[in-house]
Design an enzyme around this catalytic site. Structure first.
Site, short mmCIF file in Angstrom:
data_model
loop_
_atom_site.label_atom_id
_atom_site.label_comp_id
_atom_site.label_asym_id
_atom_site.label_seq_id
_atom_site.Cartn_x
_atom_site.Cartn_y
_atom_site.Cartn_z
N GLY A 34 -7.44 -5.27 -5.59
CA GLY A 34 -8.83 -5.70 -5.64
C GLY A 34 -9.39 -5.76 -4.24
O GLY A 34 -8.63 -5.93 -3.27
N GLN B 284 -15.01 -8.56 2.23
CA GLN B 284 -13.78 -8.19 2.93
C GLN B 284 -13.95 -6.95 3.80
O GLN B 284 -13.07 -6.64 4.61
CB GLN B 284 -12.64 -7.95 1.93
CG GLN B 284 -12.19 -9.23 1.23
CD GLN B 284 -11.00 -8.95 0.34
OE1 GLN B 284 -11.16 -8.53 -0.79
NE2 GLN B 284 -9.80 -9.17 0.86
N CYS C 139 -3.55 -11.77 -0.16
CA CYS C 139 -4.93 -11.32 0.05
C CYS C 139 -4.95 -10.37 1.24
O CYS C 139 -4.33 -10.66 2.26
CB CYS C 139 -5.82 -12.53 0.32
SG CYS C 139 -7.54 -12.10 0.65
N LEU C 140 -5.67 -9.27 1.10
CA LEU C 140 -5.75 -8.30 2.20
C LEU C 140 -6.41 -8.91 3.44
O LEU C 140 -6.20 -8.42 4.54
CB LEU C 140 -6.54 -7.07 1.75
CG LEU C 140 -5.91 -6.26 0.61
CD1 LEU C 140 -6.84 -5.13 0.18
CD2 LEU C 140 -4.54 -5.71 1.03
N HIS D 296 -9.62 -14.07 -8.32
CA HIS D 296 -9.45 -13.95 -6.86
C HIS D 296 -10.66 -13.22 -6.25
O HIS D 296 -11.22 -13.68 -5.24
CB HIS D 296 -8.14 -13.19 -6.59
CG HIS D 296 -7.82 -12.97 -5.14
ND1 HIS D 296 -6.69 -13.48 -4.55
CD2 HIS D 296 -8.47 -12.28 -4.17
CE1 HIS D 296 -6.67 -13.11 -3.27
NE2 HIS D 296 -7.73 -12.39 -3.03
N GLU D 297 -11.06 -12.10 -6.86
CA GLU D 297 -12.14 -11.30 -6.28
C GLU D 297 -13.50 -12.00 -6.43
O GLU D 297 -14.32 -11.98 -5.50
CB GLU D 297 -12.19 -9.91 -6.91
CG GLU D 297 -10.92 -9.08 -6.70
CD GLU D 297 -10.45 -9.02 -5.26
OE1 GLU D 297 -11.28 -9.04 -4.34
OE2 GLU D 297 -9.22 -8.96 -5.05
N HIS E 271 -13.93 -14.59 -3.83
CA HIS E 271 -14.35 -14.04 -2.53
C HIS E 271 -15.88 -14.00 -2.43
O HIS E 271 -16.44 -14.22 -1.36
CB HIS E 271 -13.85 -12.60 -2.37
CG HIS E 271 -12.50 -12.47 -1.73
ND1 HIS E 271 -12.23 -12.94 -0.46
CD2 HIS E 271 -11.35 -11.89 -2.17
CE1 HIS E 271 -10.97 -12.68 -0.15
NE2 HIS E 271 -10.40 -12.04 -1.18
ZN ZN Z 1 -8.45 -11.46 -1.30
#
Ligand code: ZN
Length: 214
Positions: free
Chosen positions: A68, A73, A126-127, A168-169, A172
């Protein structure tokens, strides 16, 4: 809807990001863009630009690799995220985590609400927080509402790992990182997770590191 004069900068910023033609740089924790609520998408990017932006987000998510990616991000404060999970995991993990394949989807202006009261806890990462993972208890099932990239209404119940991904997304897009919801005593490097906590469920980690599970 913002007046045209306020709308140009976001589109220009996205044009600039796409100008390199390559992957989009991923913003890491500590950058304010990850901590602010995003603007609902209401046409700030013209259809062709939106399509190019989504394609670049998808390529960036694949390359990371991740399951995701939310617009903040990549430094863009718009309420847009992409998800996709081929779920290349052993059967035991798939069963216990409910990690079923999730086809590519674009989430525009998503929001979620829990379905029922069940919560499930697993390690996630998480990226934007590279190198680390932590256990997060999340709703086992959520109803997600919003739109797709063509403006069609989205209203769908997600369960299993896809439910975790959409929570999660969507978080964000509200300026929330998974660490805000995590059991901080579970915080582990990727190396520690691979060496010690690769089990399908986090019971052993909870016992050894001293945190609660739902
Ligand atoms: Zn994330």
């Amino acid at each position: 809807m913002a007046p045209p004069s306020d709308r140009a900068p976001l589109a220009e910023r996205v044009e600039e990001l796409l100008a390199t033609g390559g992957l989009l740089p991923i913003v890491a924790a500590g950058r304010p863009v990850l901590r602010h609520a995003t603007q609902p998408y209401d046409g700030q990017l013209a259809p062709a630009l939106l399509a190019r932006f989504i394609e670049a987000m998808r390529d960036t998510m694949h390359a990371a690799p991740g399951v995701g990616l939310a617009a903040p991000q990549v430094g863009v404060p718009l309420r847009i995220a992409v998800i996709e999970d081929p779920a290349p995991v052993p059967e035991e993990v798939a069963l216990i985590r409910g990690r079923v394949p999730q086809p590519f989807r674009v989430l525009v202006n998503p929001s979620y609400e829990p379905v029922g009261t069940a919560r499930v806890a697993f390690f996630e990462g998480c990226l934007s927080v590279p190198g680390w993972q932590a256990v997060v208890a999340r709703h086992a099932e959520v109803r997600l509402r919003g739109e797709d990239e063509h403006g069609r209404a989205l209203d769908e119940v997600f369960t299993g790992w896809p439910a975790r991904i959409v929570q999660h997304e969507t978080d964000h897009l509200d300026g929330t990182l998974y660490l805000d919801r995590a059991e901080l005593r579970s915080l582990s490097t990727n190396e520690a997770v691979a060496a010690l906590w690769a089990q399908p469920a986090p019971e052993a980690a909870a016992e050894a590191l001293g945190f609660e599970l739902p």
